[in-house]
Design an enzyme around this catalytic site. Structure first.
Site, PDB file in Angstrom:
ATOM      1  N   GLU A   1      28.719  44.602 -13.437  1.00 54.66           N
ATOM      2  CA  GLU A   1      29.106  45.810 -12.716  1.00 54.66           C
ATOM      3  C   GLU A   1      30.065  46.630 -13.576  1.00 54.66           C
ATOM      4  O   GLU A   1      29.879  47.826 -13.782  1.00 54.66           O
ATOM      5  CB  GLU A   1      29.778  45.416 -11.395  1.00 54.66           C
ATOM      6  CG  GLU A   1      30.320  46.591 -10.611  1.00 54.66           C
ATOM      7  CD  GLU A   1      31.178  46.163  -9.433  1.00 54.66           C
ATOM      8  OE1 GLU A   1      31.415  46.998  -8.541  1.00 54.66           O
ATOM      9  OE2 GLU A   1      31.619  44.993  -9.399  1.00 54.66           O
ATOM     10  N   HIS A   2      31.119  45.988 -14.068  1.00 55.71           N
ATOM     11  CA  HIS A   2      32.093  46.621 -14.967  1.00 55.71           C
ATOM     12  C   HIS A   2      32.049  45.909 -16.312  1.00 55.71           C
ATOM     13  O   HIS A   2      32.113  44.676 -16.361  1.00 55.71           O
ATOM     14  CB  HIS A   2      33.514  46.513 -14.420  1.00 55.71           C
ATOM     15  CG  HIS A   2      33.688  47.030 -13.025  1.00 55.71           C
ATOM     16  ND1 HIS A   2      33.670  46.202 -11.921  1.00 55.71           N
ATOM     17  CD2 HIS A   2      33.878  48.285 -12.566  1.00 55.71           C
ATOM     18  CE1 HIS A   2      33.861  46.940 -10.839  1.00 55.71           C
ATOM     19  NE2 HIS A   2      33.982  48.199 -11.197  1.00 55.71           N
TER      20      HIS A   2
ATOM     21  N   HIS B   1     -11.611  64.750  -1.755  1.00 58.87           N
ATOM     22  CA  HIS B   1     -10.726  65.272  -2.793  1.00 58.87           C
ATOM     23  C   HIS B   1     -11.506  66.192  -3.738  1.00 58.87           C
ATOM     24  O   HIS B   1     -11.060  67.295  -4.078  1.00 58.87           O
ATOM     25  CB  HIS B   1     -10.122  64.120  -3.612  1.00 58.87           C
ATOM     26  CG  HIS B   1      -8.972  63.432  -2.947  1.00 58.87           C
ATOM     27  ND1 HIS B   1      -9.111  62.705  -1.800  1.00 58.87           N
ATOM     28  CD2 HIS B   1      -7.651  63.373  -3.289  1.00 58.87           C
ATOM     29  CE1 HIS B   1      -7.936  62.207  -1.458  1.00 58.87           C
ATOM     30  NE2 HIS B   1      -7.030  62.599  -2.339  1.00 58.87           N
TER      31      HIS B   1
ATOM     32  N   GLN C   1      28.269  46.247  13.247  1.00 57.98           N
ATOM     33  CA  GLN C   1      28.115  47.244  14.318  1.00 57.98           C
ATOM     34  C   GLN C   1      28.209  48.666  13.782  1.00 57.98           C
ATOM     35  O   GLN C   1      27.552  49.583  14.300  1.00 57.98           O
ATOM     36  CB  GLN C   1      29.127  47.012  15.438  1.00 57.98           C
ATOM     37  CG  GLN C   1      30.589  47.078  15.069  1.00 57.98           C
ATOM     38  CD  GLN C   1      31.158  45.743  14.623  1.00 57.98           C
ATOM     39  OE1 GLN C   1      30.434  44.870  14.159  1.00 57.98           O
ATOM     40  NE2 GLN C   1      32.463  45.572  14.769  1.00 57.98           N
TER      41      GLN C   1
ATOM     42  N   SER D   1      32.016  41.842  -6.274  1.00 61.14           N
ATOM     43  CA  SER D   1      32.419  42.637  -7.431  1.00 61.14           C
ATOM     44  C   SER D   1      32.619  41.745  -8.655  1.00 61.14           C
ATOM     45  O   SER D   1      32.903  40.549  -8.532  1.00 61.14           O
ATOM     46  CB  SER D   1      33.707  43.392  -7.108  1.00 61.14           C
ATOM     47  OG  SER D   1      34.000  44.334  -8.097  1.00 61.14           O
TER      48      SER D   1
ATOM     49  N   TYR E   1      30.405  53.853   4.694  1.00 60.00           N
ATOM     50  CA  TYR E   1      31.118  52.714   5.262  1.00 60.00           C
ATOM     51  C   TYR E   1      32.304  52.378   4.368  1.00 60.00           C
ATOM     52  O   TYR E   1      32.145  52.143   3.166  1.00 60.00           O
ATOM     53  CB  TYR E   1      30.218  51.483   5.404  1.00 60.00           C
ATOM     54  CG  TYR E   1      30.985  50.348   6.052  1.00 60.00           C
ATOM     55  CD1 TYR E   1      31.244  50.379   7.418  1.00 60.00           C
ATOM     56  CD2 TYR E   1      31.510  49.302   5.303  1.00 60.00           C
ATOM     57  CE1 TYR E   1      31.991  49.377   8.026  1.00 60.00           C
ATOM     58  CE2 TYR E   1      32.261  48.302   5.901  1.00 60.00           C
ATOM     59  CZ  TYR E   1      32.503  48.349   7.259  1.00 60.00           C
ATOM     60  OH  TYR E   1      33.253  47.364   7.852  1.00 60.00           O
TER      61      TYR E   1
ATOM     62  N   ASP F   1      38.263  52.753 -11.279  1.00 65.26           N
ATOM     63  CA  ASP F   1      38.339  52.430  -9.853  1.00 65.26           C
ATOM     64  C   ASP F   1      39.015  53.536  -9.061  1.00 65.26           C
ATOM     65  O   ASP F   1      38.765  53.705  -7.872  1.00 65.26           O
ATOM     66  CB  ASP F   1      39.115  51.124  -9.648  1.00 65.26           C
ATOM     67  CG  ASP F   1      38.235  49.898  -9.796  1.00 65.26           C
ATOM     68  OD1 ASP F   1      37.008  50.066  -9.904  1.00 65.26           O
ATOM     69  OD2 ASP F   1      38.774  48.773  -9.802  1.00 65.26           O
TER      70      ASP F   1
ATOM     71  N   ASN G   1      31.569  43.226   3.223  1.00 65.26           N
ATOM     72  CA  ASN G   1      31.430  41.778   3.073  1.00 65.26           C
ATOM     73  C   ASN G   1      29.955  41.362   3.195  1.00 65.26           C
ATOM     74  O   ASN G   1      29.057  42.200   3.286  1.00 65.26           O
ATOM     75  CB  ASN G   1      32.307  41.039   4.087  1.00 65.26           C
ATOM     76  CG  ASN G   1      31.923  41.380   5.532  1.00 65.26           C
ATOM     77  OD1 ASN G   1      30.812  41.826   5.827  1.00 65.26           O
ATOM     78  ND2 ASN G   1      32.855  41.174   6.447  1.00 65.26           N
TER      79      ASN G   1
ATOM     80  N   GLU H   1     -13.511  58.226  -8.613  1.00 62.05           N
ATOM     81  CA  GLU H   1     -12.769  57.364  -7.679  1.00 62.05           C
ATOM     82  C   GLU H   1     -13.448  57.290  -6.322  1.00 62.05           C
ATOM     83  O   GLU H   1     -12.936  56.644  -5.401  1.00 62.05           O
ATOM     84  CB  GLU H   1     -11.334  57.879  -7.516  1.00 62.05           C
ATOM     85  CG  GLU H   1     -10.459  57.600  -8.732  1.00 62.05           C
ATOM     86  CD  GLU H   1      -8.977  57.832  -8.487  1.00 62.05           C
ATOM     87  OE1 GLU H   1      -8.172  57.356  -9.303  1.00 62.05           O
ATOM     88  OE2 GLU H   1      -8.614  58.472  -7.476  1.00 62.05           O
TER      89      GLU H   1
ATOM     90  N   HIS I   1      40.194  40.796  -6.170  1.00 59.74           N
ATOM     91  CA  HIS I   1      39.339  41.409  -5.148  1.00 59.74           C
ATOM     92  C   HIS I   1      38.991  40.417  -4.046  1.00 59.74           C
ATOM     93  O   HIS I   1      39.026  40.752  -2.865  1.00 59.74           O
ATOM     94  CB  HIS I   1      38.046  41.930  -5.780  1.00 59.74           C
ATOM     95  CG  HIS I   1      38.120  43.370  -6.174  1.00 59.74           C
ATOM     96  ND1 HIS I   1      38.340  44.379  -5.272  1.00 59.74           N
ATOM     97  CD2 HIS I   1      37.980  43.981  -7.379  1.00 59.74           C
ATOM     98  CE1 HIS I   1      38.349  45.545  -5.904  1.00 59.74           C
ATOM     99  NE2 HIS I   1      38.144  45.329  -7.178  1.00 59.74           N
TER     100      HIS I   1
ATOM    101  N   GLN J   1      40.247  42.110 -11.499  1.00 57.75           N
ATOM    102  CA  GLN J   1      38.989  41.850 -10.794  1.00 57.75           C
ATOM    103  C   GLN J   1      39.111  40.623  -9.915  1.00 57.75           C
ATOM    104  O   GLN J   1      38.580  40.582  -8.800  1.00 57.75           O
ATOM    105  CB  GLN J   1      37.869  41.649 -11.811  1.00 57.75           C
ATOM    106  CG  GLN J   1      36.473  41.619 -11.201  1.00 57.75           C
ATOM    107  CD  GLN J   1      36.128  42.916 -10.525  1.00 57.75           C
ATOM    108  OE1 GLN J   1      36.231  43.965 -11.114  1.00 57.75           O
ATOM    109  NE2 GLN J   1      35.741  42.859  -9.275  1.00 57.75           N
TER     110      GLN J   1
END
Length: 430
Positions: free
Chosen positions: A322-323, A415, A186, A233, A124, A356, A209, A410, A258, A255
């Site tokens: 994250e960074h 088994h 969708q 981010s 995506y 990036d 998003n 067990e 963003h 940053q």
């Protein structure tokens, strides 16, 4: 920007806390759209494209002619940049190939692992205010290296029904040919369930998003795997009295632009440097095209003054960014203390922008403190490790009695019997 001086450890939770959003209504909306896409397929996807992206589509698939047209529209300079980035991303991820060694765990017992590509994966790629064509390279390149048989890419079109040409150019360079005009929830539903046009995949990758993230998490419960949970981010910059204030401010702002929900944190061991960075942020912010957006982000940013490098790294690990940019003099020593981070940038010349786009590392990384448990996207993200084992008669003699004994304790008689029969068969040959 909030300046916090020498916070006691007892207050760190409030510093590292991310905003908590009420997603109850959002989840209900997402669930309704996913259900509709599952039931009506292409027809539902087109309907939501008209509703959310304001475009009436005759077909969802991007044609070869559209890809050729995009390659002509993108400048030679950008094409060259995309190819350079692709080459570096390819080189870095190709080095991650796995070769499983066969191990004899006991006499006659051989075990090993084999890395096998996920056959069908979905990517995506957001459009919106900043079409992320770089993410196409980050996600498609390792998929091709891994050997995924089918790579499906969904991205929202503009109001003329066209996909951003740079996204199509990046897809072409990375070797992706199945591209569909679908955005938002969708698109996630189409890849998770399959439609008349969009193939069903086994794992979905890519940012988005809040609606896209919620959709990914919902479909991951029953229908398809996803790369990782994610939030907005974020960046954490660690600075000291030797840092370049201009560089540090630029990293924070890169940053901040963003989106208004992005996270920006500075941890500094020098109050004078902290003040210089604050001044530079104000100066550089005024020159940015996206200054209104970045300014909103900075309203929630934190500049934290700590006593020393050890405290700085402890706070950074608690934040699990994250960074993480170590814009300090002794960056190599401090890098050894990193426990929780998605991707680390060492020294004053290593800006986050490099990762990036073109250094070669992947920019699809865990956010929202998920770096405490998740890795960023890498070659293994597109593979499964399948274990193999082979027992000979010698192997049965080596471990058979232990297997029977453990199974009996067990109370799993079937088994125990599966191994017992083999032991008896071997003993009968004597």
């Amino acid at each position: 920007m909030h300046i916090i001086k020498y916070p006691p450890k007892s207050s760190w939770n409030s510093i590292v806390e991310r905003p908590h959003l009420d997603v109850s209504q959002l989840n209900e909306t997402v669930s309704d759209i996913l259900r509709d896409v599952k039931e009506r397929g292409d027809e539902a996807v087109k309907q939501y494209e008209a509703k959310f992206d304001y475009v009436e589509l005759d077909t969802l698939a991007v044609s070869g002619e559209e890809i050729d047209e995009a390659m002509q529209q993108v400048s030679d300079e950008l094409i060259a940049s995309l190819k350079l980035a692709h080459r570096n991303i390819y080189k870095f991820h190709e080095a991650q190939k796995f070769d499983g060694d066969k191990v004899e765990t006991a006499d006659g017992v051989i075990c090993w692992q084999k890395s096998v590509a996920i056959q069908k994966i979905g990517l995506y790629i957001p459009g919106g205010t900043a079409p992320l064509f770089s993410t196409v390279l980050m996600l498609a390149t390792p998929a091709k290296i891994a050997g995924c048989e089918e790579i499906v890419l969904c991205t929202p079109p503009n109001r003329e029904g066209k996909v951003h040409p740079a996204i199509l150019a990046a897809a072409h360079i990375a070797g992706v040919s199945k591209i569909f005009k679908a955005g938002g929830v969708q698109a996630i539903g189409a890849m998770a369930y399959g439609t008349q046009t969009v193939p069903k995949v086994y794992k979905i990758f890519g940012p988005g998003n809040q609606f896209v993230m919620a959709a990914k998490q919902q479909v991951s419960l029953h229908d398809v795997a996803i790369d990782m949970p994610a939030g907005p981010s974020e960046v954490c910059v660690v600075a000291d009295d030797c840092s370049n204030a201009e560089f540090v401010a630029a990293d924070l702002l890169s940053q901040a632009e963003h989106g208004i929900d992005s996270q920006v944190l500075l941890i500094c061991t020098s109050e004078s440097m902290l003040r210089k960075v604050e001044e530079q942020v104000i100066i550089q912010l005024a020159k940015l095209p996206r200054k209104e957006l970045a300014a909103k982000t900075l309203e929630n940013s934190k500049l934290v003054l700590v006593h020393d490098a050890d405290e700085a790294m402890a706070l950074s690990n608690a934040y699990a960014p994250e960074h993480l940019i170590l814009s300090v003099e002794n960056f190599e020593a401090m890098a050894e203390k990193v426990i929780n981070a998605g991707s680390v940038f060492m020294g004053q010349w290593s800006c986050e922008s490099a990762g990036d786009y073109a250094s070669g590392t992947n920019h699809t990384l865990p956010t929202h403190q998920y770096a405490t448990a998740y890795s960023g996207v890498n070659l293994d993200s597109y593979c499964r490790k399948i274990t193999f084992q082979h027992l000979s008669e010698v192997g049965v003699r080596s471990i058979g009695k232990a297997v029977v004994n453990m199974a009996e304790h067990e109370q799993l008689e079937a088994h125990a019997n599966a191994m017992r029969l083999r032991i008896n068969c071997i003993n009968a040959k004597k």
